[in-house]
Structures are given as C-alpha cells and as structure tokens.
Design an enzyme around this catalytic site. Structure first.
Site, PDB file in Angstrom:
ATOM      1  N   HIS A 205      82.313  15.554  16.381  1.00 38.92           N
ATOM      2  CA  HIS A 205      81.307  16.614  16.585  1.00 38.92           C
ATOM      3  C   HIS A 205      80.106  16.039  17.337  1.00 38.92           C
ATOM      4  O   HIS A 205      79.215  15.460  16.710  1.00 38.92           O
ATOM      5  CB  HIS A 205      80.812  17.122  15.218  1.00 38.92           C
ATOM      6  CG  HIS A 205      81.736  18.068  14.544  1.00 38.92           C
ATOM      7  ND1 HIS A 205      81.489  19.420  14.461  1.00 38.92           N
ATOM      8  CD2 HIS A 205      82.898  17.858  13.898  1.00 38.92           C
ATOM      9  CE1 HIS A 205      82.472  20.004  13.794  1.00 38.92           C
ATOM     10  NE2 HIS A 205      83.338  19.082  13.433  1.00 38.92           N
TER      11      HIS A 205
ATOM     12  N   GLY B 123      85.242  23.730  13.458  1.00 41.57           N
ATOM     13  CA  GLY B 123      85.273  24.721  12.388  1.00 41.57           C
ATOM     14  C   GLY B 123      86.669  24.692  11.810  1.00 41.57           C
ATOM     15  O   GLY B 123      87.176  23.626  11.477  1.00 41.57           O
TER      16      GLY B 123
ATOM     17  N   GLU C 150      77.580  17.380  18.525  1.00 38.34           N
ATOM     18  CA  GLU C 150      76.320  18.112  18.334  1.00 38.34           C
ATOM     19  C   GLU C 150      75.611  17.704  17.040  1.00 38.34           C
ATOM     20  O   GLU C 150      74.515  18.158  16.765  1.00 38.34           O
ATOM     21  CB  GLU C 150      76.604  19.627  18.325  1.00 38.34           C
ATOM     22  CG  GLU C 150      77.227  20.203  17.052  1.00 38.34           C
ATOM     23  CD  GLU C 150      78.706  19.859  16.836  1.00 38.34           C
ATOM     24  OE1 GLU C 150      79.250  19.014  17.571  1.00 38.34           O
ATOM     25  OE2 GLU C 150      79.290  20.424  15.894  1.00 38.34           O
TER      26      GLU C 150
ATOM     27  N   CYS D   2      86.700  19.150  18.056  1.00 41.72           N
ATOM     28  CA  CYS D   2      87.369  19.191  16.745  1.00 41.72           C
ATOM     29  C   CYS D   2      88.333  20.385  16.648  1.00 41.72           C
ATOM     30  O   CYS D   2      89.374  20.359  17.289  1.00 41.72           O
ATOM     31  CB  CYS D   2      86.338  19.152  15.628  1.00 41.72           C
ATOM     32  SG  CYS D   2      87.055  18.552  14.100  1.00 41.72           S
TER      33      CYS D   2
END
Ligand code: GLN
Length: 193
Positions: free
Chosen positions: A175, A51, A177, A83
């Site tokens: 990332h 984020g 995911e 991240c």
C-alpha cells in the site's frame, strides 16, 4: 517534478480510497473519487485501491463499470493497482471462482500469498527505477507468481514478486499510500502523461 495539472481518479467502491486521495493531494495532484462511468471522463490516470478484491470486483460489475475500465485501459491512460487492485489487474487464469480479473497485466497471482496469519508487515523494498529503498506496508497482501514476457518485474520480497508494470499499468502488492514515502506514487505519476 510532478505537474500540478494532472487529475487522478481513485476507484471509490470499497477499500483504501480516502488514504489515496489524501496522499495524492499531499503531492499536489488533483484527486477525484470515481464511482460512475462519467467520472472517468476527465482523468489522466486511475488508481484501483487495496481493500477486498472480491468485493471491489463484485461492485465493478454491479455498478456496470467493467466496460468503462476496459476502455480507459485501452485508451492508454495510466492505471495503478495496489494490493486488491493488483489482483483485479491480473489474468490469473488458474483461479477457480468467477471473481473479476481484468487481465491488464499478464500475471498469475496468489491471493493472501504471505499467509493469513502474518496479516501485515512493513519492510524496505528495492524497487527498480527508484534510487532509495521504498518503505512498504503489506496488508494480507497477494504476491505475483509469474509474469508474462511483456511484463517487467519491479520489486521482489522474500523471493516473491511484489511489483510489476506492463505498458500503461503498474501494480504493487503493498500500500504505497500508507506511509509518508511517496516514491512509488511519484513513480506512477511519472507514467501519467
Ligand atoms: N487480501 C485482499 C484480497 O484478496 C487484499 C488485501 C489488501 O488489499 N490490502 O482482496
């Protein structure tokens, strides 16, 4: 094989929270959004998502979660910073703002290290401890400039360190995911006892 009984929290202040929860559920793991101190109580592991590290750090302070994060870390429970989460886990003593750095891994990071212009890219990454190359999505990603003696480098891209671990903490600049390649999430789940 991942045990069904593990409960993993995803720090739910800002960023890619629902994506992590969906990925964990796909893997048959109980996933919980973590917003308050009490939400940490029954977790076996915690993900600090990607984020905006400045925003997440500010919210951690505003919601008075820093101490709980630190006690969770000290208890030896597994933590995975992805991240922006990687940035928050760093020591990064050279950075000039008072943005939160938790210092869970001895490492210096370069925020937006791949350049703001080349915002995102996808590549396949050799990752120590994972047999197949990992499909990795990088979004305005940091890289790790250097690690301390206790940290282990797990992956590099373009001569830049992009994944490391130290004790109970794992960090990746990408990332994990966001693709259907869950090898790195499984790697983390294997650290969860
Ligand atoms: N560039 C962001 C930061 O500095 C991290 C980007 C991400 O988490 N995808 O916080």
């Amino acid at each position: 094989m991942v045990s069904m009984s593990k409960t993993i929290g995803v720090l739910d202040l800002q960023g890619a929270v629902s994506e992590h929860i969906r990925a964990l559920e796909t893997l048959g793991v109980q996933a919980v959004a973590v917003r308050k101190s009490e939400d940490f109580d029954n977790l076996d592991g915690l993900i600090i998502p990607g984020g905006e590290s400045t925003a997440i750090g500010r919210l951690i302070r505003e919601q008075k979660l820093e101490e709980r994060l630190r006690s969770f870390y000290s208890s030896g429970k597994a933590i995975f910073g992805t991240c922006a989460g990687l940035i928050l886990c760093s020591t990064d003593e050279s950075h000039e703002t008072d943005d939160l750095r938790l210092g869970f891994i001895d490492m210096e990071v370069e925020r937006n290290g791949f350049g703001r212009q080349v915002a995102s890219f996808e590549t396949s990454l050799d990752f120590k401890g994972i047999l197949q190359p990992v499909e990795a999505v990088f979004i305005r990603a940091p890289y790790i400039q250097s690690v301390g003696a206790n940290a282990k480098i797990l992956a590099s891209y373009d001569d830049k360190i992009v994944a490391a671990e130290q004790g109970n903490v794992l960090v990746t600049a990408h990332h994990p995911e966001l693709t259907e390649d869950y090898a790195v999430l499984n790697y983390f789940l294997n650290k969860v006892s």
